[in-house]
Design a protein around this motif. Structure first.
Motif, PDB file in Angstrom:
ATOM      1  N   LEU A 269      36.705  23.600  41.117  1.00  0.00           N
ATOM      2  CA  LEU A 269      38.119  23.964  41.256  1.00  0.00           C
ATOM      3  C   LEU A 269      38.861  22.646  41.069  1.00  0.00           C
ATOM      4  N   HIS A 270      39.166  22.333  39.827  1.00  0.00           N
ATOM      5  CA  HIS A 270      39.640  20.989  39.514  1.00  0.00           C
ATOM      6  C   HIS A 270      41.164  20.868  39.514  1.00  0.00           C
ATOM      7  N   GLN A 271      41.863  22.001  39.585  1.00  0.00           N
ATOM      8  CA  GLN A 271      43.320  21.934  39.532  1.00  0.00           C
ATOM      9  C   GLN A 271      43.945  22.838  40.586  1.00  0.00           C
ATOM     10  N   ILE A 272      44.846  22.273  41.366  1.00  0.00           N
ATOM     11  CA  ILE A 272      45.623  23.010  42.355  1.00  0.00           C
ATOM     12  C   ILE A 272      47.079  22.585  42.180  1.00  0.00           C
ATOM     13  N   ILE A 273      47.935  23.516  41.800  1.00  0.00           N
ATOM     14  CA  ILE A 273      49.362  23.241  41.647  1.00  0.00           C
ATOM     15  C   ILE A 273      50.077  23.955  42.786  1.00  0.00           C
ATOM     16  N   ARG A 274      50.682  23.175  43.663  1.00  0.00           N
ATOM     17  CA  ARG A 274      51.305  23.723  44.861  1.00  0.00           C
ATOM     18  C   ARG A 274      52.806  23.918  44.648  1.00  0.00           C
ATOM     19  N   PRO A 275      53.425  24.831  45.400  1.00  0.00           N
ATOM     20  CA  PRO A 275      54.870  25.020  45.310  1.00  0.00           C
ATOM     21  C   PRO A 275      55.622  23.739  45.666  1.00  0.00           C
ATOM     22  N   ASP A 276      56.786  23.572  45.030  1.00  0.00           N
ATOM     23  CA  ASP A 276      57.573  22.366  45.289  1.00  0.00           C
ATOM     24  C   ASP A 276      58.860  22.655  46.043  1.00  0.00           C
ATOM     25  N   GLY A 277      59.043  23.899  46.475  1.00  0.00           N
ATOM     26  CA  GLY A 277      60.249  24.252  47.200  1.00  0.00           C
ATOM     27  C   GLY A 277      61.437  24.562  46.320  1.00  0.00           C
ATOM     28  N   LEU A 278      61.224  24.554  45.004  1.00  0.00           N
ATOM     29  CA  LEU A 278      62.311  24.837  44.074  1.00  0.00           C
ATOM     30  C   LEU A 278      61.819  25.827  43.019  1.00  0.00           C
ATOM     31  N   TYR A 279      61.650  25.381  41.803  1.00  0.00           N
ATOM     32  CA  TYR A 279      61.267  26.289  40.728  1.00  0.00           C
ATOM     33  C   TYR A 279      59.767  26.590  40.711  1.00  0.00           C
ATOM     34  N   GLU A 280      58.965  25.666  41.196  1.00  0.00           N
ATOM     35  CA  GLU A 280      57.522  25.907  41.260  1.00  0.00           C
ATOM     36  C   GLU A 280      57.239  26.696  42.536  1.00  0.00           C
ATOM     37  N   SER A 281      57.480  27.993  42.455  1.00  0.00           N
ATOM     38  CA  SER A 281      57.455  28.814  43.668  1.00  0.00           C
ATOM     39  C   SER A 281      56.079  29.371  43.990  1.00  0.00           C
ATOM     40  N   GLN A 282      55.164  29.383  43.024  1.00  0.00           N
ATOM     41  CA  GLN A 282      53.861  30.009  43.220  1.00  0.00           C
ATOM     42  C   GLN A 282      52.743  28.972  43.091  1.00  0.00           C
ATOM     43  N   GLN A 283      51.609  29.277  43.716  1.00  0.00           N
ATOM     44  CA  GLN A 283      50.426  28.432  43.569  1.00  0.00           C
ATOM     45  C   GLN A 283      49.678  28.801  42.284  1.00  0.00           C
ATOM     46  N   ARG A 284      49.095  27.786  41.663  1.00  0.00           N
ATOM     47  CA  ARG A 284      48.316  28.001  40.443  1.00  0.00           C
ATOM     48  C   ARG A 284      47.049  27.156  40.505  1.00  0.00           C
ATOM     49  N   PHE A 285      45.992  27.660  39.888  1.00  0.00           N
ATOM     50  CA  PHE A 285      44.683  27.050  40.031  1.00  0.00           C
ATOM     51  C   PHE A 285      43.954  27.015  38.687  1.00  0.00           C
ATOM     52  N   GLY A 286      43.066  26.024  38.530  1.00  0.00           N
ATOM     53  CA  GLY A 286      42.164  25.945  37.393  1.00  0.00           C
ATOM     54  C   GLY A 286      40.743  25.819  37.886  1.00  0.00           C
ATOM     55  N   MET A 287      39.821  26.666  37.367  1.00  0.00           N
ATOM     56  CA  MET A 287      38.426  26.715  37.810  1.00  0.00           C
ATOM     57  C   MET A 287      37.499  26.839  36.617  1.00  0.00           C
ATOM     58  N   TYR A 288      36.313  26.256  36.725  1.00  0.00           N
ATOM     59  CA  TYR A 288      35.338  26.376  35.644  1.00  0.00           C
ATOM     60  C   TYR A 288      33.934  26.552  36.205  1.00  0.00           C
ATOM     61  N   ARG A 289      33.113  27.234  35.425  1.00  0.00           N
ATOM     62  CA  ARG A 289      31.677  27.289  35.687  1.00  0.00           C
ATOM     63  C   ARG A 289      30.947  27.308  34.361  1.00  0.00           C
TER      64      ARG A 289
END
Length: 351
Positions: A269-289
């Motif tokens: 799970l190499h990427q975690i994009i967290r909300p910033d309290g403004l326009y980035e309202s949702q969490q997003r993730f990147g995963m590989y196997r």
């Protein structure tokens, strides 16, 4: 080639294609007299990085490498601005096939589906600061190979790249690498299909998911399902949860730390994009196997799915409607076959 075999001498030749040697021919590197580096190199002249990159015009498709004979691509390095990671389509054609075996947004092929750099340190794909994309997936071919890149936008794009390959290898028993990209935004019926319609014998070797969370709560309770050969209603291989499939556990949650990124040789799970309290309202993730030590073999067909599942009140499962984009990699006994429709720029847009 494994570390165990690296000392074994073989009767093959190594070649490499880049803007400094667009054919890979012996002794033809560094000869350019024009190119994207001609201005900076005007006082030094030929041989001094005159053509380090290519410019791909608006709505233009260019060949990166055209190779004749039997061999295999062993390494691809490339870089371009992150703004282009979802608007450049990477394609690969094997043995003169009309249809591509690989048709994937270039960012997703390297585990960068959100247009933001995330360090990825694995055996097959490495992405390093700041956007140096490396693929070590073996790409065999028997009579020829063609790699191309298409710019879907109305603005020019600068791309740096290098494709290293071997000629003279025996690929009679090798499969052809395929990569399919699909997106469900939102997921309907809580089921995202990664792979379908594949016919032939082969082995499934890789999964990358760019998962965007569209509602609150835990999102990774769903199972990965592999329908193999004669499977109909139920799969042969069924996992226990999304985070389990990617080698994690218990919501990827380290107590006191929350979602915790990791990158290992075969899964992460190499990427975690967290909300910033403004326009980035949702969490997003990147995963590989990468199923390199444990490929999933099939004799006649394969379908792969993942459930989008969470929790609701009363300790009940909740079918979710998240944004899931997947890249599925597999080797097949034929150079081409049915694949998803080519995505449009709107379908690729990171929302």
């Amino acid at each position: 080639m494994s570390a165990h075999d690296v000392a074994r001498l073989r009767r093959v030749v190594t070649r490499s294609i880049s803007p400094e040697n667009p054919t890979g021919a012996p002794g033809q590197g560094g000869r350019a007299t024009s190119g994207t580096g001609a201005g900076p190199g005007r006082e030094l002249g030929r041989g001094w990085k005159i053509s380090p990159s290519v410019e791909i015009g608006p709505r233009q498709r260019v060949d990166l490498a055209a190779i004749e004979g039997a061999g295999r691509i062993t390494h691809i390095w490339l870089t371009t601005h992150p703004d282009h990671w979802r608007s450049l389509l990477l394609r690969a054609h094997w043995d003169g096939a009309v249809e591509p075996a690989i048709e994937v947004p270039v960012g997703d092929f390297f585990g960068q589906g959100w247009g933001r750099f995330a360090q990825l340190s694995s055996s097959m794909v490495a992405v390093n600061p700041h956007g140096g994309c490396n693929s070590y997936w073996p790409m065999p071919f028997r009579t020829g190979a063609r790699l191309s890149m298409e710019n879907l936008t109305d603005a020019p794009v600068v791309l740096y790249y290098q494709v290293t390959y071997e000629l003279g290898t025996d690929e009679s028993a090798s499969g052809y690498l395929h990569a399919h990209w699909r997106r469900s935004n939102p997921v309907h019926g809580a089921l995202h299909t990664l792979l379908d319609g594949v016919r032939g014998a082969g082995q499934y070797v890789g999964t990358y998911l760019a998962w965007g969370v569209n509602s609150r709560g835990w999102w990774g309770e769903g199972e990965m399902k592999y329908h193999l050969d004669d499977d109909e209603g139920f799969p042969t291989i069924c996992g226990t949860g999304t985070e389990d499939y990617f080698g994690g556990a218990w919501n990827f949650d380290v107590p006191g730390q929350g979602y915790t990124a990791y990158t290992t040789p075969y899964l992460g799970l190499h990427q975690i994009i967290r909300p910033d309290g403004l326009y980035e309202s949702q969490q997003r993730f990147g995963m590989y196997r990468w199923h390199v030590p444990d490929p999933i073999c099939f004799a006649s067909r394969i379908r792969v799915e993942v459930q989008a599942l969470g929790w609701r009140s009363g300790h009940r499962y909740l079918q979710r409607h998240d944004d899931i984009a997947s890249t599925a990699l597999f080797y097949l006994d034929g150079p081409s076959g049915p694949r998803p429709a080519t995505p449009t720029l709107d379908e690729l847009e990171q929302l």
